[in-house]
Design an enzyme around this catalytic site. Sequence first.
Site, PDB file in Angstrom:
ATOM      1  N   THR A 133       0.649  -1.148  -0.035  1.00  0.00           N
ATOM      2  CA  THR A 133       0.240   0.061   0.249  1.00  0.00           C
ATOM      3  C   THR A 133       0.996   1.250  -0.316  1.00  0.00           C
ATOM      4  O   THR A 133       1.791   1.229   0.788  1.00  0.00           O
ATOM      5  CB  THR A 133      -0.891   0.260   1.027  1.00  0.00           C
ATOM      6  OG1 THR A 133      -0.986   1.661   1.164  1.00  0.00           O
ATOM      7  CG2 THR A 133      -0.500  -0.281   2.843  1.00  0.00           C
ATOM      8  N   ASP A 134       0.507   2.300  -0.500  1.00  0.00           N
ATOM      9  CA  ASP A 134       0.980   3.816  -0.308  1.00  0.00           C
ATOM     10  C   ASP A 134       1.134   3.959   0.914  1.00  0.00           C
ATOM     11  O   ASP A 134       2.153   4.976   0.960  1.00  0.00           O
ATOM     12  CB  ASP A 134      -0.089   4.335  -1.415  1.00  0.00           C
ATOM     13  CG  ASP A 134      -1.218   4.844  -0.993  1.00  0.00           C
ATOM     14  OD1 ASP A 134      -2.077   4.442  -0.180  1.00  0.00           O
ATOM     15  OD2 ASP A 134      -2.226   6.428  -1.408  1.00  0.00           O
ATOM     16  N   GLU A 135       0.245   3.424   1.857  1.00  0.00           N
ATOM     17  CA  GLU A 135       0.139   3.310   3.583  1.00  0.00           C
ATOM     18  C   GLU A 135       1.388   3.807   3.674  1.00  0.00           C
ATOM     19  O   GLU A 135       1.690   4.526   4.710  1.00  0.00           O
ATOM     20  CB  GLU A 135      -0.948   3.467   3.936  1.00  0.00           C
ATOM     21  CG  GLU A 135      -2.263   3.980   3.117  1.00  0.00           C
ATOM     22  CD  GLU A 135      -3.366   3.387   4.309  1.00  0.00           C
ATOM     23  OE1 GLU A 135      -3.639   3.752   5.721  1.00  0.00           O
ATOM     24  OE2 GLU A 135      -4.281   3.547   3.811  1.00  0.00           O
ATOM     25  N   TYR A 159      -1.327  -0.243  11.072  1.00  0.00           N
ATOM     26  CA  TYR A 159      -2.339  -1.403   9.499  1.00  0.00           C
ATOM     27  C   TYR A 159      -0.847  -1.027   8.810  1.00  0.00           C
ATOM     28  O   TYR A 159      -0.191  -1.956   8.266  1.00  0.00           O
ATOM     29  CB  TYR A 159      -2.943  -0.829   8.624  1.00  0.00           C
ATOM     30  CG  TYR A 159      -3.678  -0.718   7.164  1.00  0.00           C
ATOM     31  CD1 TYR A 159      -3.016  -2.776   6.876  1.00  0.00           C
ATOM     32  CD2 TYR A 159      -3.087  -0.176   6.899  1.00  0.00           C
ATOM     33  CE1 TYR A 159      -2.841  -2.080   5.725  1.00  0.00           C
ATOM     34  CE2 TYR A 159      -2.792  -0.272   5.475  1.00  0.00           C
ATOM     35  CZ  TYR A 159      -3.089  -1.760   5.062  1.00  0.00           C
ATOM     36  OH  TYR A 159      -3.224  -1.443   3.753  1.00  0.00           O
ATOM     37  N   LYS A 163       2.284  -3.255   7.316  1.00  0.00           N
ATOM     38  CA  LYS A 163       2.098  -3.651   6.144  1.00  0.00           C
ATOM     39  C   LYS A 163       3.781  -3.065   5.883  1.00  0.00           C
ATOM     40  O   LYS A 163       4.841  -3.497   4.772  1.00  0.00           O
ATOM     41  CB  LYS A 163       1.524  -2.333   4.720  1.00  0.00           C
ATOM     42  CG  LYS A 163       0.026  -3.008   5.432  1.00  0.00           C
ATOM     43  CD  LYS A 163      -0.373  -4.638   4.650  1.00  0.00           C
ATOM     44  CE  LYS A 163      -0.003  -4.737   2.894  1.00  0.00           C
ATOM     45  NZ  LYS A 163      -0.051  -5.766   2.690  1.00  0.00           N
TER      46      LYS A 163
END
Length: 356
Positions: A133-135, A159, A163
Amino acid sequence: MTILVTGGAGFIGSNFVLDWLDHSDEAVINLDKLTYAGNLANLVSIERSQQYVFVHGDIGDSALIGRLLAEHQPRAILNFAAESHVDRSIHGPGDFIETNIVGTFHLLEAVRAYWSRLSPDGQRSLRFLHVSTDEVYGSLSKDEPAFTENHRYEPNSPYSASKAASDHLVRAYHHTYGLPVLTTNCSNNYGPYHFPEKLIPLMIVNALAGKPLPVYGDGQQIRDWLYVKDHCSAIRRVLEAGALGETYNIGGWNEKPNLDIVHMVCAILDELKPRADGRAYRAQITYVADRPGHDRRYAIDARKIERELGWKPAETFETGIRKTVQWYLDNPDWTADIQSGAYREWVEKNYTGRTA
Ligand SMILES: NC(=O)c1ccc[n+]([C@@H]2O[C@H](COP(=O)([O-])OP(=O)(O)OC[C@H]3O[C@@H](n4cnc5c(N)ncnc54)[C@H](O)[C@@H]3O)[C@@H](O)[C@H]2O)c1
């Protein structure tokens, strides 16, 4: 030839499995733990396909993964399995550590053992593609340039931290052991089969039910939205042509504040399914207390995948969101099934007590 997909009963994984079988003759083994987010109803159309096998299990179960790899001899493993909802990671981070970090580690170990026993040709052609993810890159201020693959990791939620840790493990397995890995970091997805606790489906479902449309904070958090089928085509392209050990950012060049997204959903519903009282759906919007540590802006610079692999999204936000709203209007039974049980409890836990 066969591929092994993990987390293929979730939102993106199930879209990917369906998309794969539309584009390829290769079989898919789908390993999924069926957490609250896994829904086999997404895959009913292919459940009898000769090309498709579902296995109920955990990516952390090395013995099971080892058996599956030995039996099916996949040429690629695509890891979609994860705990994926930021709000849930705030209420209970433990499952995120367990699946996203420890689970990915066990999966990598099982794949490494399998890969080390393959013939030189088999070793050369194997791929482990990790979907991220970009997060992991953290939050951007309004005028900062979008995330490139070289942006430093600055995860802000349990989260995104979990990741980020999994991305680092994948990277390390390439540099340390030579495992043939690829990593993709994608922006926010939307589209069919999106679990109705996430922003876009929640707004559609609540609007149609005459319920409040809860917008976090001032609604000015900016996300970069990608139609899920474009994410699937990007993953197919990275699997086909990505350079080993590389990461590819995937995005839709669609930065929008959350409130604009809600307004667009309301406007499309006004057109496709007007309220009985003739009022606009946006009258149902309510503002609720913001999520703690809510990242302000994500934006993906997707030039690398375009330049090196020739991939671009097919949908604009305008075309993709219209298809999405239409899909939810056409599939009320899918949503109704989810809304019984776990989903209700979750909505209560998450939204009760948030002040306007
Ligand atoms: N949704 C997005 O906007 C988005 C954007 C970028 C990246 N991603 C990443 O894409 C992947 C898929 O996201 P999603 O939105 O489809 O998530 P999801 O929560 O809808 O689906 C996750 C799936 O993984 C399964 N799963 C969970 N733990 C497991 C375990 N231990 N073993 C096997 N299966 C397990 C669940 O049952 C579910 O089917 C995730 O890795 C996520 O981080 C998501």
